[in-house]
Design a protein around this motif. Structure first.
Motif, PDB file in Angstrom:
ATOM      1  N   GLU A 148      20.836  68.190  25.001  1.00 27.82           N
ATOM      2  CA  GLU A 148      21.312  68.231  26.384  1.00 27.82           C
ATOM      3  C   GLU A 148      21.356  69.679  26.847  1.00 27.82           C
ATOM      4  O   GLU A 148      21.604  70.580  26.051  1.00 27.82           O
ATOM      5  CB  GLU A 148      22.718  67.638  26.506  1.00 27.82           C
ATOM      6  CG  GLU A 148      22.801  66.174  26.205  1.00 27.82           C
ATOM      7  CD  GLU A 148      24.218  65.646  26.260  1.00 27.82           C
ATOM      8  OE1 GLU A 148      24.363  64.439  26.465  1.00 27.82           O
ATOM      9  OE2 GLU A 148      25.183  66.422  26.097  1.00 27.82           O
ATOM     10  N   TYR A 160      22.198  67.743  31.737  1.00 26.24           N
ATOM     11  CA  TYR A 160      20.878  67.123  31.811  1.00 26.24           C
ATOM     12  C   TYR A 160      20.483  66.667  30.408  1.00 26.24           C
ATOM     13  O   TYR A 160      20.529  67.449  29.454  1.00 26.24           O
ATOM     14  CB  TYR A 160      19.848  68.124  32.342  1.00 26.24           C
ATOM     15  CG  TYR A 160      18.432  67.609  32.329  1.00 26.24           C
ATOM     16  CD1 TYR A 160      17.996  66.708  33.288  1.00 26.24           C
ATOM     17  CD2 TYR A 160      17.526  68.034  31.363  1.00 26.24           C
ATOM     18  CE1 TYR A 160      16.690  66.236  33.289  1.00 26.24           C
ATOM     19  CE2 TYR A 160      16.227  67.569  31.358  1.00 26.24           C
ATOM     20  CZ  TYR A 160      15.818  66.669  32.314  1.00 26.24           C
ATOM     21  OH  TYR A 160      14.522  66.206  32.305  1.00 26.24           O
ATOM     22  N   SER A 161      20.112  65.378  30.256  1.00 24.03           N
ATOM     23  CA  SER A 161      19.664  64.835  28.979  1.00 24.03           C
ATOM     24  C   SER A 161      18.161  65.082  28.833  1.00 24.03           C
ATOM     25  O   SER A 161      17.371  64.598  29.645  1.00 24.03           O
ATOM     26  CB  SER A 161      19.952  63.340  28.904  1.00 24.03           C
ATOM     27  OG  SER A 161      19.345  62.793  27.753  1.00 24.03           O
ATOM     28  N   GLU A 164      16.438  61.617  27.715  1.00 23.97           N
ATOM     29  CA  GLU A 164      16.387  60.620  28.793  1.00 23.97           C
ATOM     30  C   GLU A 164      15.724  61.153  30.053  1.00 23.97           C
ATOM     31  O   GLU A 164      15.418  60.398  30.974  1.00 23.97           O
ATOM     32  CB  GLU A 164      17.804  60.138  29.123  1.00 23.97           C
ATOM     33  CG  GLU A 164      18.497  59.437  27.972  1.00 23.97           C
ATOM     34  CD  GLU A 164      19.955  59.148  28.262  1.00 23.97           C
ATOM     35  OE1 GLU A 164      20.334  59.094  29.461  1.00 23.97           O
ATOM     36  OE2 GLU A 164      20.723  58.973  27.306  1.00 23.97           O
ATOM     37  N   LYS A 166      17.021  62.870  32.534  1.00 22.19           N
ATOM     38  CA  LYS A 166      17.800  62.617  33.749  1.00 22.19           C
ATOM     39  C   LYS A 166      19.149  63.327  33.643  1.00 22.19           C
ATOM     40  O   LYS A 166      19.606  63.675  32.563  1.00 22.19           O
ATOM     41  CB  LYS A 166      17.985  61.125  33.976  1.00 22.19           C
ATOM     42  CG  LYS A 166      18.854  60.436  32.952  1.00 22.19           C
ATOM     43  CD  LYS A 166      19.026  58.975  33.325  1.00 22.19           C
ATOM     44  CE  LYS A 166      20.046  58.321  32.388  1.00 22.19           C
ATOM     45  NZ  LYS A 166      20.318  56.948  32.765  1.00 22.19           N
ATOM     46  N   ASN A 167      19.752  63.496  34.816  1.00 24.83           N
ATOM     47  CA  ASN A 167      21.094  64.081  34.887  1.00 24.83           C
ATOM     48  C   ASN A 167      22.120  63.067  34.425  1.00 24.83           C
ATOM     49  O   ASN A 167      22.013  61.882  34.710  1.00 24.83           O
ATOM     50  CB  ASN A 167      21.416  64.536  36.309  1.00 24.83           C
ATOM     51  CG  ASN A 167      20.525  65.655  36.752  1.00 24.83           C
ATOM     52  OD1 ASN A 167      20.314  66.606  36.025  1.00 24.83           O
ATOM     53  ND2 ASN A 167      19.973  65.545  37.950  1.00 24.83           N
ATOM     54  N   LYS A 168      23.110  63.562  33.698  1.00 25.83           N
ATOM     55  CA  LYS A 168      24.206  62.707  33.263  1.00 25.83           C
ATOM     56  C   LYS A 168      25.461  63.153  33.984  1.00 25.83           C
ATOM     57  O   LYS A 168      25.627  64.340  34.269  1.00 25.83           O
ATOM     58  CB  LYS A 168      24.422  62.847  31.756  1.00 25.83           C
ATOM     59  CG  LYS A 168      23.277  62.301  30.933  1.00 25.83           C
ATOM     60  CD  LYS A 168      23.430  62.625  29.479  1.00 25.83           C
ATOM     61  CE  LYS A 168      24.630  61.960  28.877  1.00 25.83           C
ATOM     62  NZ  LYS A 168      24.760  62.193  27.431  1.00 25.83           N
ATOM     63  N   LYS A 169      26.332  62.235  34.247  1.00 27.85           N
ATOM     64  CA  LYS A 169      27.603  62.612  34.874  1.00 27.85           C
ATOM     65  C   LYS A 169      28.450  63.331  33.835  1.00 27.85           C
ATOM     66  O   LYS A 169      28.577  62.879  32.703  1.00 27.85           O
ATOM     67  CB  LYS A 169      28.330  61.374  35.381  1.00 27.85           C
ATOM     68  CG  LYS A 169      29.607  61.726  36.098  1.00 27.85           C
ATOM     69  CD  LYS A 169      30.267  60.510  36.687  1.00 27.85           C
ATOM     70  CE  LYS A 169      31.546  60.979  37.377  1.00 27.85           C
ATOM     71  NZ  LYS A 169      32.199  59.909  38.023  1.00 27.85           N
ATOM     72  N   SER A 170      29.022  64.425  34.228  1.00 28.52           N
ATOM     73  CA  SER A 170      29.857  65.187  33.314  1.00 28.52           C
ATOM     74  C   SER A 170      31.285  64.649  33.337  1.00 28.52           C
ATOM     75  O   SER A 170      31.850  64.447  34.396  1.00 28.52           O
ATOM     76  CB  SER A 170      29.848  66.658  33.727  1.00 28.52           C
ATOM     77  OG  SER A 170      30.790  67.355  32.960  1.00 28.52           O
ATOM     78  N   LYS A 171      31.840  64.466  32.157  1.00 29.33           N
ATOM     79  CA  LYS A 171      33.236  64.025  32.087  1.00 29.33           C
ATOM     80  C   LYS A 171      34.199  65.174  32.339  1.00 29.33           C
ATOM     81  O   LYS A 171      35.388  64.987  32.389  1.00 29.33           O
ATOM     82  CB  LYS A 171      33.518  63.382  30.730  1.00 29.33           C
ATOM     83  CG  LYS A 171      33.314  64.314  29.548  1.00 29.33           C
ATOM     84  CD  LYS A 171      33.528  63.545  28.256  1.00 29.33           C
ATOM     85  CE  LYS A 171      33.207  64.441  27.074  1.00 29.33           C
ATOM     86  NZ  LYS A 171      33.253  63.728  25.825  1.00 29.33           N
TER      87      LYS A 171
END
Length: 173
Positions: A148, A160-161, A164, A166-171
């Motif tokens: 990532e 960003y993965s 995958e 694609k962008n991932k939502k950050s916790k």
């Protein structure tokens, strides 16, 4: 007791002379190991910009220089420029703020204004372009963790993965 008698018979001049010879040999040995050659890169001889934001050396020995005027790869003989352009194989922007090498995927991640580009280290071609989550954001820093890319920007924090794509939502937002 024998050691004490030996030490007692050594006079001060002999001891000082021995220490001097020993330390002189160590210094000359260390100087042979720590010899470096420095080359000055400037606008007059090779480098197009003085405004350098980031430099790294990759695993193959190339030096990558991120400037306000683009990305440069230096191989001790010549310099190659990768700049912003109109094709998908060019950088999204010239103002480079951070550079990280991804040795697992053989990609150089380049953070610029409003974008993050993944440059293939073998070809020098942009393979990844991440803009969707970075609208109106100045990317300042990036970090690679477990396939990532963690992106620190003025208006937030993004992940960003790579696998995958694609962008991932950050916790952490």
């Amino acid at each position: 007791m024998q050691f004490y008698n030996i030490i007692k018979n050594i006079n001060c001049k002999s001891l000082c002379f021995g220490i001097l010879i020993f330390t002189t040999n160590l210094e000359s040995f260390a100087q042979k190991i720590l010899s470096f050659q420095f080359y000055k890169l400037s606008q007059q001889n090779i480098l197009p910009s003085y405004n350098i934001k980031k430099t790294i050396e990759d695993s193959k020995g190339f030096v990558w220089i991120g400037t306000q005027d683009g990305l440069y790869r230096y191989d001790s003989k010549s310099i190659k420029n990768i700049k912003e352009g109109v094709t998908d194989y060019d950088l999204s922007g010239n103002a480079i703020w951070d550079i990280k090498e991804d040795t697992i995927n053989n990609i150089l991640w380049v953070a610029a204004y409003n974008s993050l580009d993944g440059v293939d280290l073998k070809t020098g071609v942009v393979k990844h372009r991440i803009k969707t989550a970075l609208t109106d954001s100045w990317v300042k820093t990036i970090l690679l963790i477990n396939n990532e890319v963690w992106i620190g920007a003025y208006n937030g924090f993004f992940i960003y993965s790579i696998t995958e794509k694609k962008n991932k939502k950050s916790k952490y937002l």
